[in-house]
Scaffold this active site. Structure first.
Site, PDB file in Angstrom:
ATOM      1  N   HIS A  30       0.853  -1.184   0.000  1.00  0.00           N
ATOM      2  CA  HIS A  30       0.000   0.000   0.000  1.00  0.00           C
ATOM      3  C   HIS A  30       0.891   1.236   0.000  1.00  0.00           C
ATOM      4  O   HIS A  30       1.858   1.323   0.757  1.00  0.00           O
ATOM      5  CB  HIS A  30      -0.910  -0.001   1.222  1.00  0.00           C
ATOM      6  CG  HIS A  30      -1.942   1.078   1.189  1.00  0.00           C
ATOM      7  ND1 HIS A  30      -2.758   1.292   0.095  1.00  0.00           N
ATOM      8  CD2 HIS A  30      -2.292   2.026   2.091  1.00  0.00           C
ATOM      9  CE1 HIS A  30      -3.568   2.306   0.341  1.00  0.00           C
ATOM     10  NE2 HIS A  30      -3.294   2.777   1.538  1.00  0.00           N
ATOM     11  N   HIS A  42      -3.336   9.012   1.070  1.00  0.00           N
ATOM     12  CA  HIS A  42      -3.303   7.812   0.228  1.00  0.00           C
ATOM     13  C   HIS A  42      -4.667   7.563  -0.384  1.00  0.00           C
ATOM     14  O   HIS A  42      -5.668   8.193  -0.021  1.00  0.00           O
ATOM     15  CB  HIS A  42      -2.814   6.594   1.030  1.00  0.00           C
ATOM     16  CG  HIS A  42      -3.542   6.352   2.321  1.00  0.00           C
ATOM     17  ND1 HIS A  42      -4.277   5.215   2.577  1.00  0.00           N
ATOM     18  CD2 HIS A  42      -3.631   7.105   3.450  1.00  0.00           C
ATOM     19  CE1 HIS A  42      -4.780   5.268   3.795  1.00  0.00           C
ATOM     20  NE2 HIS A  42      -4.408   6.402   4.339  1.00  0.00           N
ATOM     21  N   CYS A 152      -3.378   2.869  -5.601  1.00  0.00           N
ATOM     22  CA  CYS A 152      -2.678   3.713  -4.638  1.00  0.00           C
ATOM     23  C   CYS A 152      -1.266   4.076  -5.099  1.00  0.00           C
ATOM     24  O   CYS A 152      -0.784   5.181  -4.835  1.00  0.00           O
ATOM     25  CB  CYS A 152      -2.636   3.045  -3.270  1.00  0.00           C
ATOM     26  SG  CYS A 152      -1.806   1.421  -3.248  1.00  0.00           S
TER      27      CYS A 152
END
Length: 263
Positions: A30, A42, A152
């Site tokens: 991530h 994010h 992301c």
């Protein structure tokens, strides 16, 4: 930057850093932009760090890091929030290890990395511009999440470079998405070359070579189907559904991207 790891300490972080943390036994990572004061901006899909819209999400979530059920005193995000969000560093890491994505690496170092999604050949813009983009998109959004075309890592790379893939039918900037697709693709493409050698190790080396070449060609720093888009123009294009740009690699000045003051 280490050859095998981009792991860093919290104390070494500065606003504008592109950071990431591996999830689910290194299945995926991530990504986000550190903006200072212990905060990370994010991009998520309905609160999920990887959203495929399929049953695969159940596997990824179940095998991911255990999260505290106690509400975070720092983060005030409502449950199920999606899109571009701001979290504290602890919530972003979710118990994982902190890594920093590297920019402007040498071709040899890029190829030495066995996994995509850790570095790029592309240059980063100044930190104040990066933070400005992240904060601007926090207020205005980054479009619809797509695990292969707009995830992301794509968000973080855009914040760092201002570059976007202009062809909606092609994969985005994400290095880890290229790795996921590139592995099976390398095996398929290397099959016709089996006549070169019948040795198992030789065939494996051929597949690795094809995989590395595909990663190199697909890197945002090498692609020809990208264009520099100012963040204000990006959000207006998203609002009107006119994100596609005709001419890639047109130099664009950043005069309209006015950095916000760093807190």
């Amino acid at each position: 930057m280490g050859l095998l790891s981009n792991r860093v300490s919290r104390g070494s972080l500065k606003p504008g850093d592109h950071i990431y943390s591996w999830r689910s036994a290194y299945i995926y990572a991530h990504h986000g932009i550190y903006i200072g004061d212990g905060k990370v901006v994010h991009f998520t899909r309905r609160g999920q760090e990887v959203g495929t819209g399929t049953v695969l999400d159940l596997l990824l979530i179940s095998s991911g890091p255990a999260r505290s059920r106690e509400p975070c005193e720092t983060c005030t995000q409502p449950q199920g929030v999606h899109g571009v969000i701001c979290s504290c560093l602890n919530c972003f890491l979710a118990g994982g290890v902190l890594y920093r994505f590297e920019y402007a690496v040498s071709p040899s170092l890029f190829l030495a990395k066995a996994r995509g999604g850790t570095c790029t050949l592309a240059d980063s813009d100044p930190d104040e511009i990066v933070v400005h983009r992240a904060k601007y998109l926090l207020e205005n959004g980054f479009g619809c999440y797509n695990v292969f075309k707009n995830n992301c890592e794509d968000f973080a790379i855009y914040c760092k470079t201002g570059l976007l893939v202009v062809d909606e039918g092609r994969i985005g900037q994400s290095g880890q998405a290229v790795s996921i697709i590139g592995g099976p693709l390398a095996a398929v493409l290397s099959t016709p070359l089996r006549f070169v050698t019948t040795n198992v190790y030789g065939m494996a080396a051929t597949a690795v070579g094809v995989y590395c070449a595909s990663r190199y060609a697909a890197d945002i720093g090498m692609r020809k189907d990208v264009v520099k888009v100012q963040v204000e123009d990006l959000t207006s294009r998203l609002a009107t559904g006119m994100l596609r740009v005709v001419s890639p690699q047109i130099p664009v000045t950043l005069t309209r991207e006015r950095p916000l003051p760093l807190d």
